[in-house]
Design a protein around this motif. Structure first.
Motif, PDB file in Angstrom:
ATOM      1  N   ILE A   1       0.857  -1.186   0.000  1.00  0.00           N
ATOM      2  CA  ILE A   1       0.000   0.000   0.000  1.00  0.00           C
ATOM      3  C   ILE A   1       0.892   1.235   0.000  1.00  0.00           C
ATOM      4  O   ILE A   1       1.624   1.489   0.961  1.00  0.00           O
ATOM      5  N   ILE A   2       0.857   1.970  -1.098  1.00  0.00           N
ATOM      6  CA  ILE A   2       1.608   3.223  -1.191  1.00  0.00           C
ATOM      7  C   ILE A   2       0.815   4.280  -0.421  1.00  0.00           C
ATOM      8  O   ILE A   2      -0.335   4.560  -0.742  1.00  0.00           O
ATOM      9  N   GLY A   3       1.442   4.837   0.601  1.00  0.00           N
ATOM     10  CA  GLY A   3       0.712   5.730   1.493  1.00  0.00           C
ATOM     11  C   GLY A   3       0.035   4.958   2.619  1.00  0.00           C
ATOM     12  O   GLY A   3      -0.920   5.433   3.223  1.00  0.00           O
ATOM     13  N   GLY A   4       0.561   3.790   2.899  1.00  0.00           N
ATOM     14  CA  GLY A   4      -0.057   2.910   3.898  1.00  0.00           C
ATOM     15  C   GLY A   4       0.039   3.410   5.322  1.00  0.00           C
ATOM     16  O   GLY A   4      -0.616   2.855   6.202  1.00  0.00           O
ATOM     17  N   ARG A   5       0.813   4.461   5.561  1.00  0.00           N
ATOM     18  CA  ARG A   5       0.894   5.023   6.904  1.00  0.00           C
ATOM     19  C   ARG A   5      -0.091   6.170   7.098  1.00  0.00           C
ATOM     20  O   ARG A   5      -0.223   6.696   8.205  1.00  0.00           O
ATOM     21  N   GLY A   6      -0.758   6.590   6.012  1.00  0.00           N
ATOM     22  CA  GLY A   6      -1.829   7.568   6.142  1.00  0.00           C
ATOM     23  C   GLY A   6      -3.051   6.927   6.767  1.00  0.00           C
ATOM     24  O   GLY A   6      -3.125   5.708   6.947  1.00  0.00           O
TER      25      GLY A   6
ATOM     26  N   MET B   1      -6.312   6.431   5.801  1.00  0.00           N
ATOM     27  CA  MET B   1      -7.042   5.426   5.023  1.00  0.00           C
ATOM     28  C   MET B   1      -6.128   4.266   4.668  1.00  0.00           C
ATOM     29  O   MET B   1      -6.559   3.103   4.646  1.00  0.00           O
ATOM     30  N   GLY B   2      -4.866   4.562   4.413  1.00  0.00           N
ATOM     31  CA  GLY B   2      -3.908   3.494   4.165  1.00  0.00           C
ATOM     32  C   GLY B   2      -3.784   2.565   5.357  1.00  0.00           C
ATOM     33  O   GLY B   2      -3.703   1.342   5.208  1.00  0.00           O
ATOM     34  N   GLN B   3      -3.797   3.136   6.556  1.00  0.00           N
ATOM     35  CA  GLN B   3      -3.731   2.328   7.771  1.00  0.00           C
ATOM     36  C   GLN B   3      -4.961   1.442   7.905  1.00  0.00           C
ATOM     37  O   GLN B   3      -4.855   0.293   8.351  1.00  0.00           O
ATOM     38  N   PHE B   4      -6.127   1.960   7.518  1.00  0.00           N
ATOM     39  CA  PHE B   4      -7.349   1.157   7.595  1.00  0.00           C
ATOM     40  C   PHE B   4      -7.230  -0.076   6.701  1.00  0.00           C
ATOM     41  O   PHE B   4      -7.496  -1.200   7.141  1.00  0.00           O
ATOM     42  N   PHE B   5      -6.810   0.116   5.449  1.00  0.00           N
ATOM     43  CA  PHE B   5      -6.675  -1.024   4.535  1.00  0.00           C
ATOM     44  C   PHE B   5      -5.566  -1.965   4.993  1.00  0.00           C
ATOM     45  O   PHE B   5      -5.704  -3.184   4.892  1.00  0.00           O
TER      46      PHE B   5
ATOM     47  N   VAL C   1      -0.959  -3.820  -5.629  1.00  0.00           N
ATOM     48  CA  VAL C   1      -0.482  -2.528  -5.144  1.00  0.00           C
ATOM     49  C   VAL C   1      -1.671  -1.586  -5.075  1.00  0.00           C
ATOM     50  O   VAL C   1      -2.428  -1.446  -6.048  1.00  0.00           O
ATOM     51  N   ILE C   2      -1.853  -0.963  -3.915  1.00  0.00           N
ATOM     52  CA  ILE C   2      -2.940  -0.007  -3.709  1.00  0.00           C
ATOM     53  C   ILE C   2      -2.330   1.367  -3.480  1.00  0.00           C
ATOM     54  O   ILE C   2      -1.463   1.530  -2.617  1.00  0.00           O
ATOM     55  N   VAL C   3      -2.782   2.359  -4.244  1.00  0.00           N
ATOM     56  CA  VAL C   3      -2.290   3.733  -4.105  1.00  0.00           C
ATOM     57  C   VAL C   3      -3.253   4.500  -3.207  1.00  0.00           C
ATOM     58  O   VAL C   3      -4.435   4.669  -3.529  1.00  0.00           O
ATOM     59  N   SER C   4      -2.742   4.952  -2.067  1.00  0.00           N
ATOM     60  CA  SER C   4      -3.552   5.681  -1.087  1.00  0.00           C
ATOM     61  C   SER C   4      -2.808   6.941  -0.672  1.00  0.00           C
ATOM     62  O   SER C   4      -2.226   7.022   0.409  1.00  0.00           O
TER      63      SER C   4
END
Length: 280
Positions: free
Chosen positions: A12-17, A19-23, A55-58
């Motif tokens: 998850i790109i942006g996984g520490r944001g 919504m990224g944290q939720f996913f 890969v998920i872009v968030s």
């Protein structure tokens, strides 16, 4: 139904944001191998992106297309690529143009403070090889999420009303209450149910990151133009108020009343709830 329980490698790109944290939490709790890629991690992009099945872009709206273009260089043709931002036409076009593999646009219609997908809507915009994403869609549905399919163009058109103009309207309400130095607590003591509901909605808006709220309003030219038209409507009706033009105001009300009566906006139960909540 696909085997959505099989462990998959996901980045998850942006996984520490937020919504990224939720996913990240939802997918990792289910047993998937979830990695995150932030601004400081691009020196590891070959590993984090090149080995991922999905890969998920968030990332923020204004950075989404640029991040897609940058990330696509590291992806295998077998990697599925999705984004979860709140506009869809530009990201989906960018993914299709830069990645040869499976592509899908997703828009979670909820904030990152929710605890699960249960009772939440997720809009799906087809890109390429939708079947590759079926396990992910089954995963969301299995956890109580409601999936709604549409084209990226229809999504963006409808979001002008659902998101952009609503954000602006509530933004204006909050700014007005602040400028008037309104005693919110005191007003709530003698409020109607509808007023309490509106204050709660406005408070939820201002609990968000300011940049996120502003970006949602400024995301596309169509959103900016619609907000300008809404502001013109406010001004036009306010002028009738200043003129104390009762007849003109009644006409404006009746025009809107006729339109809303003819539109099938909600189920009977939802209409009854709304009417009960707005009784004076």
């Amino acid at each position: 139904m696909t085997n959505f329980n099989r462990s998959r490698k996901i980045t998850i790109i942006g996984g520490r944001g937020r919504m990224g944290q939720f996913f990240t939490q939802q997918l990792s709790t289910a047993g998937h191998q979830v990695s995150t890629l932030g601004n400081q991690d691009w020196d590891r992009a070959s590993q984090l992106l090149g080995e991922a099945e999905l890969v998920i872009v968030s990332v923020p709206i204004e950075r989404t297309v640029a991040v897609i273009e940058r990330a696509a260089k590291y992806l295998l043709p077998t990697t599925a690529l999705a984004d979860i931002t709140s506009i869809k036409a530009q990201p989906v076009q960018a993914m299709l143009a830069n990645h040869a593999g499976a592509v899908m646009g997703l828009h979670p219609m909820f904030g990152p403070s929710v605890k699960s997908f249960a009772g939440q809507k997720v809009v799906i915009c087809s890109g390429r090889n939708d079947e590759i994403f079926q396990w992910l869609l089954d995963f969301i549905a299995d956890r109580g999420g409601e999936l709604i399919s549409c084209t990226p163009e229809e999504h963006d058109r409808i979001m002008v009303t659902i998101q952009a103009t609503r954000h602006f309207s509530r933004f204006c309400c909050g700014a007005f209450l602040s400028a008037e130095n309104t005693d919110i607590d005191r007003s709530l003591l003698m409020s109607t149910p509808s007023y309490r509901q509106e204050i709660e909605i406005v408070n939820r808006l201002f609990a968000q990151n300011p940049a996120l709220c502003v970006d949602i309003m400024l995301a596309t030219e169509e959103r900016c133009e619609a907000i300008a038209r809404l502001a013109q409507t406010y001004s036009r009706l306010a002028e009738l108020i200043l003129q104390k033009d009762r007849s003109a105001l009644i006409r404006e009300f009746e025009i809107a009343q006729s339109f809303l009566t003819q539109e099938n906006l909600a189920s009977t139960k939802q209409k009854e709830y709304a009417i009960a909540a707005t009784q004076l």
